[in-house]
Design a protein around this motif. Structure first.
Motif, short mmCIF file in Angstrom:
data_model
loop_
_atom_site.label_atom_id
_atom_site.label_comp_id
_atom_site.label_asym_id
_atom_site.label_seq_id
_atom_site.Cartn_x
_atom_site.Cartn_y
_atom_site.Cartn_z
N ALA A 39 27.51 38.07 65.91
CA ALA A 39 26.78 38.84 64.90
C ALA A 39 25.32 38.36 64.80
CB ALA A 39 27.49 38.71 63.55
N VAL A 40 25.11 37.05 64.84
CA VAL A 40 23.74 36.52 64.79
C VAL A 40 22.98 36.87 66.07
CG1 VAL A 40 22.36 34.40 64.68
CG2 VAL A 40 24.35 34.65 63.19
N LEU A 41 23.69 36.80 67.21
CA LEU A 41 23.06 37.16 68.49
C LEU A 41 22.59 38.62 68.45
CD1 LEU A 41 22.46 36.50 71.49
CD2 LEU A 41 24.86 37.03 72.00
N ARG A 75 18.74 39.73 68.73
CA ARG A 75 18.30 40.67 69.78
C ARG A 75 17.58 41.86 69.15
NH1 ARG A 75 23.83 40.33 73.44
NH2 ARG A 75 23.13 38.62 74.78
N ALA A 76 18.09 42.34 68.01
CA ALA A 76 17.51 43.53 67.37
C ALA A 76 16.09 43.27 66.89
CB ALA A 76 18.39 43.98 66.22
N CYS A 77 15.76 42.02 66.55
CA CYS A 77 14.38 41.76 66.09
C CYS A 77 13.56 41.02 67.15
CB CYS A 77 14.36 41.07 64.73
SG CYS A 77 14.95 39.40 64.71
N LEU A 123 13.95 26.77 64.50
CA LEU A 123 15.13 27.02 65.34
C LEU A 123 16.33 27.38 64.48
CD1 LEU A 123 14.87 23.83 67.63
CD2 LEU A 123 13.93 26.12 68.09
N PHE A 124 17.05 28.40 64.92
CA PHE A 124 18.38 28.68 64.38
C PHE A 124 19.37 28.18 65.43
CE2 PHE A 124 15.59 31.67 62.30
CZ PHE A 124 16.03 31.61 60.99
N VAL A 125 20.29 27.32 65.00
CA VAL A 125 21.17 26.67 65.96
C VAL A 125 22.62 26.98 65.62
CG1 VAL A 125 21.78 24.50 67.10
CG2 VAL A 125 19.48 24.80 66.15
N CYS A 126 23.39 27.41 66.64
CA CYS A 126 24.82 27.62 66.46
C CYS A 126 25.52 27.18 67.75
CB CYS A 126 25.13 29.08 66.12
SG CYS A 126 24.58 30.26 67.35
N VAL A 185 21.68 34.52 57.28
CA VAL A 185 20.70 34.59 58.38
C VAL A 185 20.50 36.04 58.81
CG1 VAL A 185 20.26 33.89 60.78
CG2 VAL A 185 21.25 32.25 59.15
N ILE A 186 21.60 36.77 58.96
CA ILE A 186 21.54 38.16 59.42
C ILE A 186 20.78 39.02 58.39
CG2 ILE A 186 22.97 40.22 59.84
CD1 ILE A 186 25.05 38.13 61.03
#
Ligand code: TIU
Length: 226
Positions: A60-62, A66-68, A158-161, A221-222
């Protein structure tokens, strides 16, 4: 030059401010070797099913990143086929009957670049333009060109997962923190083979006023990326 965009996420220990133009999403080691039976994680004696809850939040975050048009970086832990970049200590650790470089039950060599088990799981497979960092260690900065890619893209946050929270995610966030990056760890998009480590690892990041960074869930985040 892009105009500055100021966004804020409701995070712990306090709100996380960022500009998507100077932010990157780093997905750590979502490889078959860690998430599927017969890979490196299972060889170490772990219940790999414990990591699978991270897949859907990562996806979902990916999608949102990608969308932004945010910079998205994927990492993979692994070694050259001749193991020349693998420390002897890492090869010997755990005294395993099937270890790094051996053919595992997935039918491919454990933690070796180019092997099927080393690759990223299909649910999160990179698309063209998304750099993949192949790293020999736990940290994504160690002996890789990650720092150069971040610098050339003017990245500050950075957003880290990814997996595992207390090993490769933690090491990477600590490395990033020492290099001056602001890092937010997406709690439900990370996973550990040990539920107690999952909780404590996230607590460690946000303790002491955010000693290594921030923590928030994927929905926060989303929402901010939308
Ligand atoms: N064993 C374990 O928890 N993790 C690793 O070996 N590598 C990563 O975390 N990717």
């Amino acid at each position: 030059m892009n105009n500055l965009i100021h966004k804020v996420i409701n995070a712990e220990p306090y709100p996380f401010a960022f500009d998507p133009n100077t932010s990157a999403l780093i997905i750590i080691d979502m490889q078959r070797d860690f998430l599927e039976e017969g890979g490196f994680g299972a060889m170490l004696g772990n219940d790999v099913s414990l990591l699978r809850s991270a897949i859907e939040p990562c996806r979902a975050v990916l999608d949102a990143a990608r969308a932004c048009n945010m910079l998205i970086i994927h990492t993979r832990e692994g070694h050259r086929p001749d193991l020349s970049d693998c420390p002897q200590s890492k090869k010997e650790r755990g005294n395993l009957s099937v270890g790094i470089g051996d053919v595992g039950p997935l039918g491919s060599r454990i933690l070796i670049r180019g092997e099927a088990a080393h690759d990223i799981i299909p649910e999160l497979y990179p698309i063209d333009g998304e750099p993949i960092i192949d790293k020999p260690g736990k940290g994504a900065f160690y002996q890789t060109d990650l720092a150069l890619i971040l610098q050339n893209n003017h990245i500050k946050t950075l957003f880290v997962c990814g997996v595992t929270t207390e090993v490769c995610v933690h090491t990477t966030v600590r490395e990033a923190n020492d290099r001056g990056y602001e890092a937010l760890v997406i709690a439900d998009a990370t996973g550990s083979y040990f539920p107690e480590f999952q909780r404590v690892a996230l607590d460690m990041i946000k303790a002491q006023g955010g000693i290594f960074g921030w923590v928030a869930n994927s929905d926060a985040v989303i929402k901010a990326l939308a």
